[in-house]
Design an enzyme around this catalytic site. Structure first.
Site: not given
Length: 273
Positions: A49, A250
């Site tokens: 990711s 993230h």
């Protein structure tokens, strides 16, 4: 007097002609007319990711974002993106099983790779330290650190062997992971500064293992940790998304731009293939 001036003018004219005769061939030799521009380098983006750009929607398949660092470097340093196959949730083994290696072949010039965090269950330690007890945080960190040391090296070596076989002439650049917290800004959602520091030290350990494996295979490593100093999830200007965001822990767009800048700086002309 007039004769002397004419003589001086003649000498200056002769000297100028000599200088022009010397300079013009040099200029022609360094930049010949009609010469071809430097060739461009194509590259592929593989991994998890952090490689897919997860955290900054909208997404395509596999949580792929146009804000991914591999997309942001397209066009820089004479680079052209070929295959963008990084996928959220990928581990070292699912990268192979999911077919990401199909993007590579003997003509591959450059590979950008982000992998390893999902193999060790890094997110479980973060969750334990934010929402659990001190003992739970310490226990989760111990488990994750154990996996980093005892399991991850072999997993990375196996994957890197496959990448070398699939793209024997390519340069491979491995991107690491940032520290998630800025402990100097105090406790954050139940995680004390000391626990945040312990999590950051876990990120340091993860980086050291990834970097060591990359060096064993002749791959290059981009260390992004210094770029995120002062921009942890609990900083006034965070480059890491908080737990309430769907892309929790993230990078933000600014974070992916920092990745792109670090990768661009690591790419030097003539290094590929």
């Amino acid at each position: 007097m007039a004769s002397r001036q004419r003589g001086l003018a003649t000498a200056l004219t002769t000297l100028l002609a000599l200088l022009v005769a010397l300079v013009v061939p040099l200029a022609t030799a360094t930049a010949p007319a009609g010469s071809a521009p430097p060739s461009r380098t194509t590259y592929d983006v593989l991994g998890d990711s952090y490689g897919s750009g997860y955290g900054v929607p909208p997404y395509g398949a596999c949580g792929r974002s146009q804000s991914a660092y591999g997309v942001l470097v397209d066009g820089r340093a004479r680079l052209d993106l070929d295959d963008f196959v990084a996928c959220a949730g990928t581990t070292t083994t699912s990268l192979v099983a999911g077919g990401q290696l199909d993007a590579l072949d003997a003509d591959s010039d450059l590979v950008l790779l982000s992998i390893g965090g999902n193999d060790i269950g890094w997110s479980s330690a973060v969750v334990a330290c934010l929402g659990g007890s001190d003992a739970g945080c310490a226990g989760a960190l111990a488990v994750v650190r154990g996996r980093v040391v005892t399991q991850l090296p072999a997993l990375l070596d196996s994957l890197y062997d496959r990448i070398e076989a699939a793209a024997p002439g390519a340069r491979v650049i491995v991107t690491g992971y940032p520290r998630l917290f800025s402990p100097e800004h105090g406790a954050y959602l139940g995680a004390s500064p000391a626990e945040q520091e312990a999590l950051n030290e876990g990120a340091d350990l993860l980086h050291s293992v990834i970097a060591a494996a990359a060096r064993r295979h002749g791959f290059d490593v981009v260390d992004v940790r210094s770029h995120f100093v002062g921009h942890g999830v609990n900083a006034p200007d965070p480059w890491i998304l908080g737990p309430a965001d769907p892309g929790a822990f993230h990078p933000t767009l600014a974070g992916y731009e920092a990745y792109a800048g670090a990768v661009t700086a690591a790419i030097k002309p003539g290094r590929h293939r």
